[in-house]
Scaffold this motif. Structure first.
Motif, PDB file in Angstrom:
ATOM      1  N   GLU A  46       0.810  -1.217   0.000  1.00 52.42           N
ATOM      2  CA  GLU A  46       0.000   0.000   0.000  1.00 52.42           C
ATOM      3  C   GLU A  46       0.845   1.269   0.000  1.00 52.42           C
ATOM      4  N   LYS A  47       1.963   1.253   0.684  1.00 50.08           N
ATOM      5  CA  LYS A  47       2.839   2.422   0.716  1.00 50.08           C
ATOM      6  C   LYS A  47       3.347   2.756  -0.694  1.00 50.08           C
ATOM      7  N   GLN A  48       3.771   1.734  -1.436  1.00 46.16           N
ATOM      8  CA  GLN A  48       4.215   1.953  -2.812  1.00 46.16           C
ATOM      9  C   GLN A  48       3.065   2.439  -3.686  1.00 46.16           C
ATOM     10  N   GLU A  77       0.347   4.129  -2.803  1.00 48.39           N
ATOM     11  CA  GLU A  77       0.006   5.515  -2.488  1.00 48.39           C
ATOM     12  C   GLU A  77       1.065   6.479  -3.017  1.00 48.39           C
ATOM     13  N   ALA A  78       2.319   6.143  -2.859  1.00 46.78           N
ATOM     14  CA  ALA A  78       3.396   7.024  -3.331  1.00 46.78           C
ATOM     15  C   ALA A  78       3.333   7.191  -4.843  1.00 46.78           C
ATOM     16  N   LEU A  79       3.146   6.091  -5.568  1.00 47.56           N
ATOM     17  CA  LEU A  79       3.089   6.179  -7.025  1.00 47.56           C
ATOM     18  C   LEU A  79       1.846   6.943  -7.464  1.00 47.56           C
ATOM     19  N   ARG A  82       0.153   9.264  -5.872  1.00 48.80           N
ATOM     20  CA  ARG A  82       0.319  10.697  -5.587  1.00 48.80           C
ATOM     21  C   ARG A  82       1.274  11.362  -6.587  1.00 48.80           C
ATOM     22  N   THR A  83       2.341  10.672  -6.944  1.00 45.75           N
ATOM     23  CA  THR A  83       3.283  11.221  -7.933  1.00 45.75           C
ATOM     24  C   THR A  83       2.603  11.410  -9.273  1.00 45.75           C
ATOM     25  N   GLN A 137       0.300  14.418  -8.986  1.00 52.59           N
ATOM     26  CA  GLN A 137       1.046  15.667  -8.849  1.00 52.59           C
ATOM     27  C   GLN A 137       1.704  16.089 -10.154  1.00 52.59           C
ATOM     28  N   CYS A 146       9.653   6.163 -11.600  1.00 49.11           N
ATOM     29  CA  CYS A 146       9.322   6.166 -10.173  1.00 49.11           C
ATOM     30  C   CYS A 146       8.995   4.796  -9.590  1.00 49.11           C
ATOM     31  N   HIS A 147       8.797   3.817 -10.415  1.00 49.25           N
ATOM     32  CA  HIS A 147       8.321   2.506  -9.950  1.00 49.25           C
ATOM     33  C   HIS A 147       9.411   1.763  -9.190  1.00 49.25           C
ATOM     34  N   PRO A 148       9.051   1.076  -8.105  1.00 45.64           N
ATOM     35  CA  PRO A 148      10.055   0.361  -7.319  1.00 45.64           C
ATOM     36  C   PRO A 148      10.574  -0.937  -7.955  1.00 45.64           C
TER      37      PRO A 148
END
Length: 110
Positions: free
Chosen positions: A17-19, A21-23, A25-26, A29, A79-81
């Motif tokens: 979920e952290k990944q 949400e971060a992706l 939002r990016t 934005q 941006c992807h992990p």
């Protein structure tokens, strides 16, 4: 209402979920996506480095215009992990014109 923009849907997956949400939002934005939905956990079966794998992932369903699809893909890859993320872009037909205009307004470059 004038001609509505052509829409695409992009699919990608992340491991938590952290990944997600971060992706999401990016992407919002940077205005390469108007909406990102995160699906409940899924199980992905795949072959990686010659090994059969099964992993729990979250799927992101990303809406943008066809015009912004390349910028979206480039942003995801940057941006992807994952070393090699899934980036599948699907053309849409029959989108509601009002929704298509909203997506266009929210993905217009500044």
């Amino acid at each position: 209402m004038d001609h509505a923009p052509a829409l695409v849907v992009c699919l990608t997956t992340v491991s938590d979920e952290k990944q997600a949400e971060a992706l999401a939002r990016t992407l919002l934005q940077e205005r390469v996506a108007a909406c990102v939905q995160v699906d409940a956990p899924i199980r992905s079966f795949y072959c990686w480095d010659g090994k059969d794998c099964v992993d729990r992932e979250l799927r992101l369903v990303i809406k943008t215009t066809r015009e912004r699809a390349t910028a979206l893909q480039q942003t995801i890859l940057r941006c992807h992990p994952y070393d090699q993320p899934q980036v599948v872009i699907l053309d849409c037909s029959g989108a509601d014109p009002g929704y298509a205009h909203w997506v266009g307004e929210n993905t217009t470059e500044d």
